[in-house]
Design a protein around this motif. Sequence first.
Motif, PDB file in Angstrom:
ATOM      1  N   ASN A   1       4.014  -1.853  -4.275  1.00 55.73           N
ATOM      2  CA  ASN A   1       2.704  -1.153  -3.319  1.00 55.73           C
ATOM      3  C   ASN A   1       1.622  -1.997  -3.296  1.00 55.73           C
ATOM      4  OD1 ASN A   1       4.269   1.108  -2.968  1.00 55.73           O
ATOM      5  ND2 ASN A   1       3.617   2.045  -4.813  1.00 55.73           N
TER       6      ASN A   1
ATOM      7  N   THR B   1      -2.244  -1.922  -3.691  1.00 60.37           N
ATOM      8  CA  THR B   1      -3.301  -1.137  -3.978  1.00 60.37           C
ATOM      9  C   THR B   1      -4.504  -1.923  -4.513  1.00 60.37           C
ATOM     10  OG1 THR B   1      -2.410  -0.963  -6.276  1.00 60.37           O
ATOM     11  CG2 THR B   1      -1.741   0.760  -4.677  1.00 60.37           C
TER      12      THR B   1
ATOM     13  N   SER C   1      -1.798   1.578   4.519  1.00 60.91           N
ATOM     14  CA  SER C   1      -1.174   2.284   3.397  1.00 60.91           C
ATOM     15  C   SER C   1      -0.771   1.278   2.370  1.00 60.91           C
ATOM     16  CB  SER C   1       0.021   3.057   4.252  1.00 60.91           C
ATOM     17  OG  SER C   1       1.096   1.869   4.635  1.00 60.91           O
ATOM     18  N   THR C   2      -0.356   2.154   1.410  1.00 60.08           N
ATOM     19  CA  THR C   2       0.010   1.242   0.023  1.00 60.08           C
ATOM     20  C   THR C   2       1.440   0.749   0.252  1.00 60.08           C
ATOM     21  OG1 THR C   2       1.116   3.361  -1.000  1.00 60.08           O
ATOM     22  CG2 THR C   2      -1.069   2.890  -1.248  1.00 60.08           C
TER      23      THR C   2
END
Length: 785
Positions: free
Chosen positions: A376, A378, A392-393
Amino acid sequence: SGRRTQLLKGLPATSTVEENTAAGVSVYTFNVTVSPLSSEGVAILPTIVNSNPLTEAFDIESKGDLEYSVVTTGNPVLDYETMPKRFDLQIFVEDTTGRTDLNILTVHITDKNERPVFRGNMAIQTVRIYVLEGTPPECIYQVDAADPENAELKTNFLLSSFQYSLLPAPVPFLVLESGAIFSTKEFDYEKDPHCYFLNITVSDPDGLNSTKTVNINIININDERPYFTTKQRIYRIPEEHSPGTFVANITAKDPDEEDSPSRLFYSIQSSDRYFSINPLTGVLQVTGRIDRDALPLRLHPNISVIVRVEDGPSGGHTSETEITIIVDDINDNPPECNPSTFRKEANENMTAGTFLLDLRNYCKDIDVDPSNNRFNFTGLSGFGSNNFALESTVSGRLVMTGSIDLENPANLGVEVYSLTVRVQDIAYIIYIYIRIKPVNEFFPVFSNLSYEFNVPEITKVGSSIGRVNARDKDWPPSVITYSIVAGGGTRDYTNIFWISPTKGDVKILARLDYETTQKHILIVQASDQEKTATASVTVNVLEVNDEEPVCSPNFYSFQIPVSLAVGTNINGFRIECQDRDSDPRSFRYFINEGNVNNHFTFSPSAGSNTSRLILASRFDYESGLDTNWIYRLHVYITDDNLLSARDKATHLIKTGTVTLSIRVIPNPTTVIATTPGFTIVTKRENLYSESAWYVPFVITLGSLLLLGLLGYLGFLMAMWVRTRCPPAGKADSAPLINAPEKKKHKKEVVVTMTKLNTVFDGEARDPVTGKMYEFNTRSGARRWK
């Protein structure tokens, strides 16, 4: 008294007894009659006083009322086959009146049918016979038996066999009447009993027999292949196991060793890149790194291992099996992005939502299993990060959240924004660590302000003489290095001391000399790379007797007459010695070699640094006591005269040497020839080397001067004779040629030619010039060195 009377009633007589009769069996019974005057009966009981042949097989026992019986003793047991067949026993008796009697009992030994007997090993023990498994039927043993009566024997055996459980079973053996034992089958150790007991019976014609047991053991041989007992063939392990990790325990058995621990050896026949097996236990373990994400395991995660088991370390029967190990992927790789730095341009008036960068196109995770390679995006952060966002991640798309106006005072003229995004694997978390950089605040401090080491001057080069130590209060502790910054030098060596940079050990690099320098002062520095401190090190050199006496001259050569008087200082020779670390009174002088018959000595022999060479005893060549004309004296001078006997055993003692060459010159003698028949003329010819050119020149010049001198002396002698003896008259000058001339004996001249090579075997110093020269101790020839 002593009268012979018939006292033994029933003797003489003849009796029989069977062989092998037990002890105490009666052979014959007789009575003793005594005189009515003998109220007390028998004085000497009936006794066997002799036997023919000699034996102790019989004895006499009393049965009461003067009745006696001859019985067997069992020592030895009567044997018809090996002993005499007849014994004559002389029996003596005497009563109390002195009457005696002596009679003979003849005993005949009768034969008895005896049991057969085994001979050889079977006669004394249970015979063990060993038969290798797989041996074809054959004769395995020959029974040896005999009958005491030499009768023909028959041999048979009980048709039964006993294994360890002692249960009956069919017997695969055959015994012939001749006693030969045959096996009737080929034995298999793994299937047949391992041990048989045969009861062998031998019989004579009358049916008497004897029985012995034969133990037959079947010997195992290595004729079976080992087999694997491990049933599992597939194993699963995760990747990246550390070396030595247990994988599987492969076991096997050998049919040849079912009753004992198998001695099997395991090995891997296929590639052993990842695994190894213990050759004795069969434990399979990891030996190399197993990376599921690298080729070839990335495409083929199954590893096949061929395991072999052998029943011998250097060959034998083998078996093989294939083991399959499946390697499972683990999440052991973080995501990586290439490049990791991006430079993008954006207009200041771009609207919100404008796409700038797709990070997923540049990042990946190399783990094979999809469950392990997901990650991901982040943690968008950094100054001004509020102007940007991630859609979005999962997607990793970076977009603008609004326009940036550079003219807006809120932006403070910022043109470049530094953003960070965390690319995070689902199984990992990224951490940020801040390291505090240490500052070097303190100086090193020595444990002592100054050090002092006492070192003997004979300490070996390279020896450690002491250690300095310094610390500082910085944390973590600083690495301190040591060095010598001043001192420790001499005229011959710039630095004679060395210090270990890391340990502070001080060592010597050159030999110390107390006579030159008694104290060295060093300045030692300790440094932590930035700050330094110093300390002084004083090295006190301790004096040791390490200097040997030096004497002058150390070599001298001279000649002395044979008639030199005892006590004379030879040629006025005096030796003078010096020692840098010893008192002049510490010297002792003694001649170690060459002083044959002790003709020479030194005076004084101790307590002075000077001494004279004295003739201690006269030479005696006439009686043959002395034979040497040349003496080479090796003189030792030690510096231990002032030491006690105890100190000489513990203190260092040094020795100097001086070599003296002394030639004894014999007295001149006149030899008168007693036999005028011939004259011996000896000529000596010296052959000189080319380097000795001056020798023939000196000899030639000397010869010319000698001839001139002889000529001059002859002239003077002629003038003297002429003046003393005037010429005679004519009468006296009558012709003498008619007088008979006395014939002189003819003299025979023998010429001996001796060629001598000049060998210069000595050297000495000229006392006038001080130059060294070589000389020949026999001919006296000399040359300058």
